[in-house]
Scaffold this active site. Structure first.
Site, short mmCIF file in Angstrom:
data_model
loop_
_atom_site.label_atom_id
_atom_site.label_comp_id
_atom_site.label_asym_id
_atom_site.label_seq_id
_atom_site.Cartn_x
_atom_site.Cartn_y
_atom_site.Cartn_z
N ASP A 139 11.54 -6.78 24.71
CA ASP A 139 11.33 -7.50 23.44
C ASP A 139 11.44 -6.58 22.22
OD1 ASP A 139 9.07 -5.99 23.69
OD2 ASP A 139 7.66 -7.67 23.60
N GLY A 140 11.75 -5.32 22.45
CA GLY A 140 11.95 -4.40 21.32
C GLY A 140 10.76 -3.49 21.04
N ARG B 210 12.52 7.28 -1.81
CA ARG B 210 13.23 6.86 -3.02
C ARG B 210 12.56 5.67 -3.69
NH1 ARG B 210 19.34 6.86 -1.02
NH2 ARG B 210 18.31 6.42 0.97
N LYS C 164 25.64 10.47 -13.90
CA LYS C 164 25.70 9.31 -12.98
C LYS C 164 24.85 8.16 -13.51
CE LYS C 164 23.26 8.82 -8.81
NZ LYS C 164 22.97 9.22 -7.44
N GLY D 103 26.94 7.16 0.56
CA GLY D 103 28.11 7.99 0.22
C GLY D 103 28.73 7.60 -1.11
N THR E 15 27.72 7.80 -4.19
CA THR E 15 27.63 8.82 -5.25
C THR E 15 28.72 9.88 -5.06
OG1 THR E 15 25.25 8.48 -5.39
CG2 THR E 15 26.10 10.58 -6.25
C1 R5P Z 1 19.70 10.02 -5.92
O1 R5P Z 1 18.90 10.19 -6.82
C2 R5P Z 1 19.92 11.01 -4.83
O2 R5P Z 1 19.79 12.33 -5.26
C3 R5P Z 1 21.26 10.79 -4.17
O3 R5P Z 1 22.27 11.03 -5.14
C4 R5P Z 1 21.41 9.40 -3.65
O4 R5P Z 1 20.33 9.09 -2.83
C5 R5P Z 1 22.70 9.25 -2.89
O5 R5P Z 1 22.81 7.93 -2.44
P1 R5P Z 1 24.20 7.32 -2.03
O6 R5P Z 1 24.83 8.25 -1.02
O7 R5P Z 1 23.85 5.99 -1.44
O8 R5P Z 1 25.03 7.19 -3.26
#
Ligand code: R5P
Length: 279
Positions: free
Chosen positions: A34-35, A85, A176, A208, A210
């Site tokens: 069941d996990g 986060r 960013k 990925g 960012t």
């Molecule tokens: C953000 O503040 C962190 O330093 C990373 O840039 C971020 O968690 C990267 O997330 P993702 O790979 O989803 O863009």
């Protein structure tokens, strides 16, 4: 003291046991149909070093089960502290996830050791936390190589500065703007990467997004070759494919999250912290 290996950190756990020269306890993990998870530990020791990255909710359940069965003192190593986060209430009514995690872990662990927890804000939720910095190890990996290190945002710039100092290379950062969990916008600022080998350095690579956007910008700016390095290679879903098909020449990470890209080990760093703590 016995060391307890867990499913998220078996290799790093073993490396830490070898560094400290302590025994690895016999453990059994299984999952019922069941996990539900099951944990059994065969150890008479009254002190344990548990090594478990929080890469999924299962890891948290595993820790709770270990806390139930382990007697005596626990030093908990969480190489990758997931949930960090969500370190504030971005919208009214949201749970501050890392606060809930901190409460849970500190209920049983005497000491918690982590590596590059995402933010100072996340750290504030702990009373027993020692946060180690793996950026010098990333710097060491790139020492004396002909490259420039780039932070994808200003927030990570201080971390990248530490790595660049050890690597003895130049560094800079991009701007960013996060639109949502999957989408970011990278804008140009005056930055000289023309004809240079670039390493994008970040604490976490998750979707990925960012790094992919930063890579596009860096090639637009004339970079010769772009690779990326991070402490925590979370690499959710198809992130590795996304990165390697976007022009990223190589992915380098530590073993806080165990992936084929984990070319740098934090075992010695953790060993020093554990030994310091046992004094
Ligand atoms: C953000 O503040 C962190 O330093 C990373 O840039 C971020 O968690 C990267 O997330 P993702 O790979 O989803 O863009």
């Amino acid at each position: 003291m016995d060391l307890i290996l867990t499913p998220s950190s078996p290799l790093l756990g073993k490396r830490i046991a070898e560094e400290i020269k302590i025994k690895i306890a016999r453990v059994q993990f299984k999952r019922f149909p069941d996990g539900e998870l099951y944990v059994r530990v065969d150890s008479e020791n009254s002190e344990h070093l548990v090594v478990c990255s929080l890469t999924s909710s299962d890891d948290l359940v595993i820790l709770k089960l270990l806390f139930d069965t382990l007697k005596g003192e626990i030093i908990l190593v969480v190489p990758y502290m997931g949930y960090a986060r969500q370190d504030r209430e971005f919208m009214r009514g949201e749970a501050i996830s890392i606060r809930a995690i901190a409460r849970n872990l500190e209920e049983k662990a005497e000491r918690i050791i982590t590596v590059n927890i995402h933010s100072e804000k996340a750290k504030e939720n702990f009373k027993k936390l020692l946060d180690l910095n793996a950026m010098p190890l990333i710097g060491k990996y790139y020492k004396e190589k002909d490259l420039i290190m780039i932070s994808p945002d200003k927030g990570s710039a201080e971390r990248v500065k530490v790595a660049a100092k050890v690597a003895s290379c130049d560094w800079d950062w991009l701007e960013k703007r996060r639109i949502d969990a999957q989408t970011v916008e990278i804008s140009t600022k005056r930055i000289d990467v023309e004809n240079k080998n670039v390493v994008i350095v970040d604490d976490i690579i998750s979707t990925g997004g960012t790094v992919v956007e930063a890579t596009k910008k860096l090639y637009e700016l004339g970079a010769k070759r772009v690779e990326c390095a991070c402490v925590h290679a979370v690499l959710a879903d198809f992130a590795a494919v996304k990165l390697l098909s976007s022009g990223i020449a190589e992915i380098v990470a530590t073993d806080t999250v165990e992936k084929i890209f984990s070319k740098i080990s934090v075992a010695e760093l953790v060993k020093e912290a554990v030994l310091e703590n046992l004094k």
